[in-house]
Design a protein around this motif. Structure first.
Motif, mmCIF file in Angstrom:
data_model
loop_
_atom_site.group_PDB
_atom_site.id
_atom_site.type_symbol
_atom_site.label_atom_id
_atom_site.label_comp_id
_atom_site.label_asym_id
_atom_site.label_seq_id
_atom_site.Cartn_x
_atom_site.Cartn_y
_atom_site.Cartn_z
ATOM 1 N N LYS A 17 1.044 42.002 -20.550
ATOM 2 C CA LYS A 17 0.537 42.922 -21.553
ATOM 3 C C LYS A 17 0.843 44.362 -21.125
ATOM 4 N N PRO A 18 1.255 45.239 -22.049
ATOM 5 C CA PRO A 18 1.117 45.154 -23.502
ATOM 6 C C PRO A 18 2.205 44.378 -24.252
ATOM 7 N N SER A 19 3.145 43.756 -23.572
ATOM 8 C CA SER A 19 4.042 42.852 -24.287
ATOM 9 C C SER A 19 3.203 41.716 -24.879
ATOM 10 N N PRO A 20 3.451 41.330 -26.119
ATOM 11 C CA PRO A 20 2.673 40.229 -26.710
ATOM 12 C C PRO A 20 3.194 38.856 -26.323
ATOM 13 N N ARG A 34 -1.854 44.862 -30.968
ATOM 14 C CA ARG A 34 -1.149 45.623 -32.003
ATOM 15 C C ARG A 34 0.333 45.259 -32.037
ATOM 16 N N ALA A 35 0.942 45.155 -30.841
ATOM 17 C CA ALA A 35 2.377 44.862 -30.778
ATOM 18 C C ALA A 35 2.695 43.490 -31.357
ATOM 19 N N GLY A 36 1.772 42.545 -31.204
ATOM 20 C CA GLY A 36 2.020 41.193 -31.684
ATOM 21 C C GLY A 36 1.491 40.920 -33.075
ATOM 22 N N GLN A 54 -1.012 52.839 -31.399
ATOM 23 C CA GLN A 54 -0.538 51.547 -30.908
ATOM 24 C C GLN A 54 -1.534 50.868 -29.969
ATOM 25 N N GLU A 55 -2.698 51.500 -29.714
ATOM 26 C CA GLU A 55 -3.681 50.927 -28.798
ATOM 27 C C GLU A 55 -5.050 50.732 -29.452
ATOM 28 N N ASP A 92 -4.642 50.051 -23.226
ATOM 29 C CA ASP A 92 -3.201 50.182 -22.989
ATOM 30 C C ASP A 92 -2.514 48.864 -22.675
ATOM 31 N N ALA A 102 -3.202 47.075 -26.892
ATOM 32 C CA ALA A 102 -1.827 47.427 -27.253
ATOM 33 C C ALA A 102 -1.005 46.173 -27.477
ATOM 34 N N GLY A 103 -1.253 45.143 -26.672
ATOM 35 C CA GLY A 103 -0.561 43.873 -26.877
ATOM 36 C C GLY A 103 -0.928 43.234 -28.202
#
Length: 338
Positions: free
Chosen positions: A197-200, A230-232, A255-256, A223, A227-228
């Motif tokens: 994370k934050p990579s989903p 949101r990203a996913g 993004q968080e 963060d 954030a992960g």
């Protein structure tokens, strides 16, 4: 405001098939329990919510994590644990083929995960590794980091389990994997790929494994956890038992930002109040806030719950800054109960 703080007319545990729950700062802190965590998670599971514990910690085996949770009265099987070590090993496939040589800079959890993906683990740069997989372990020292740096300098792909700069422990916050990865990056000038994370990536893997199409992300860090989410494209619940505070929510980057906020994991068992807008006022139950001359203005009438003030303030401030306004951060009050 569908992308801001949301409401839920039924408990969150009944609104999602699966919860992706962070560990440190959410289910426990270091090796200590967090108040209400065990009973809330057990009750949520008994109501039909599936749980997968998703952690950026790559130093431990899923069996060890499951054992710790079970010892804290949160019965857990290894299949309910998804670690950054597993995601890191999976990410290697995007860069090198199974069977390639991988230098592991980390603990047993990362070593096992890399081997399980079909790679040949080596211990020295002299073995000419094709990649370096790096994850946190408290025993890592200069020699381990130097070996990783030598390999990366010679062309090995550098993949990190996560880039968390800090790690919560029972005594406070200590340097995390990101700090150690930073030492290798500083020595080589090579920016690593990150699986945590934050990579989903871990969230996606957990949903695929569970066979569901949606989930609620539960975390304490904006963060990484949120954030992960949101990203996913997942909804995220921020619990105020770890790193980030209610004030951080109000000031969160787009993004968080969380979709829900709760004091602790009891939020899984509760409905979530909706934030509405009437002209310049943002309203959550008895809380009424607005932005006046760039500052947060709270209606002093009544005695609203501070968490409702935070929820209303999030939507007020986010809307204001998203429209280009300059917000006065000093206008956020001290929340004595959060």
């Amino acid at each position: 405001m569908s992308d801001y703080i949301l409401g839920s007319h039924q408990p969150l545990a009944a609104s999602y098939p699966l919860a992706l729950v962070d560990l440190d700062g959410v289910a426990y802190k270091g090796h200590l329990p967090i108040e209400y965590a065990a009973e809330s998670l057990v009750s949520a599971r008994n109501s039909g919510l599936a749980l997968v514990f998703v952690t950026n910690n790559a130093s431990r085996e899923p069996e060890d994590v499951a054992g710790q949770l079970t010892g804290l009265d949160i019965p857990t099987s290894p299949h309910e644990v998804m670690t950054a070590a597993q995601a890191c090993a999976r990410l290697l496939r995007s860069h090198v083929q199974p069977g390639a040589k991988v230098l592991v800079v980390g603990g047993a959890g990362l070593l096992t995960a890399v081997q399980a993906e079909g790679y040949t683990v080596v211990s020295s740069t002299d073995d000419e590794p094709d990649a370096v997989a790096q994850g946190f372990h408290p025993s890592l020292g200069w020699e381990h980091l130097a070996e990783g740096a030598y390999a990366v300098s010679r062309g090995a792909i550098h993949v990190a389990s996560n880039l968390d700069l800090s790690l919560p422990t029972a005594r406070g916050y200590a340097p995390g994997n990101g700090a150690l990865v930073g030492a290798v990056q500083a020595a080589t000038g090579v920016k690593p790929f990150s699986a945590g994370k934050p990579s989903p990536a871990m969230y996606d893997m957990a949903l695929e494994k569970a066979g569901v199409s949606s989930a609620l992300v539960v975390g304490d860090r904006l963060d990484t956890d949120l954030a992960g989410a949101r990203a996913g494209g997942y909804h995220g619940l921020h619990v105020l038992t770890g790193v980030n505070s209610a004030r951080d929510d109000i000031l969160a980057l787009p993004q968080e930002r969380p979709h829900f906020i709760a004091r602790d994991l009891r939020g899984l068992l509760e409905t979530q109040p909706e934030v509405t807008r009437e002209n310049e006022w943002f309203i959550c139950n008895d809380a009424r806030v607005r932005i006046l001359d760039g500052a947060l203005n709270i209606d002093s009438a009544g005695e609203p719950d501070e968490l409702d003030i935070v929820r209303a303030s999030c939507n007020a401030v986010w809307s204001f800054v998203d429209e280009g306004g300059e917000f006065d951060n000093t206008s956020i009050p001290h929340f004595s109960t959060l």
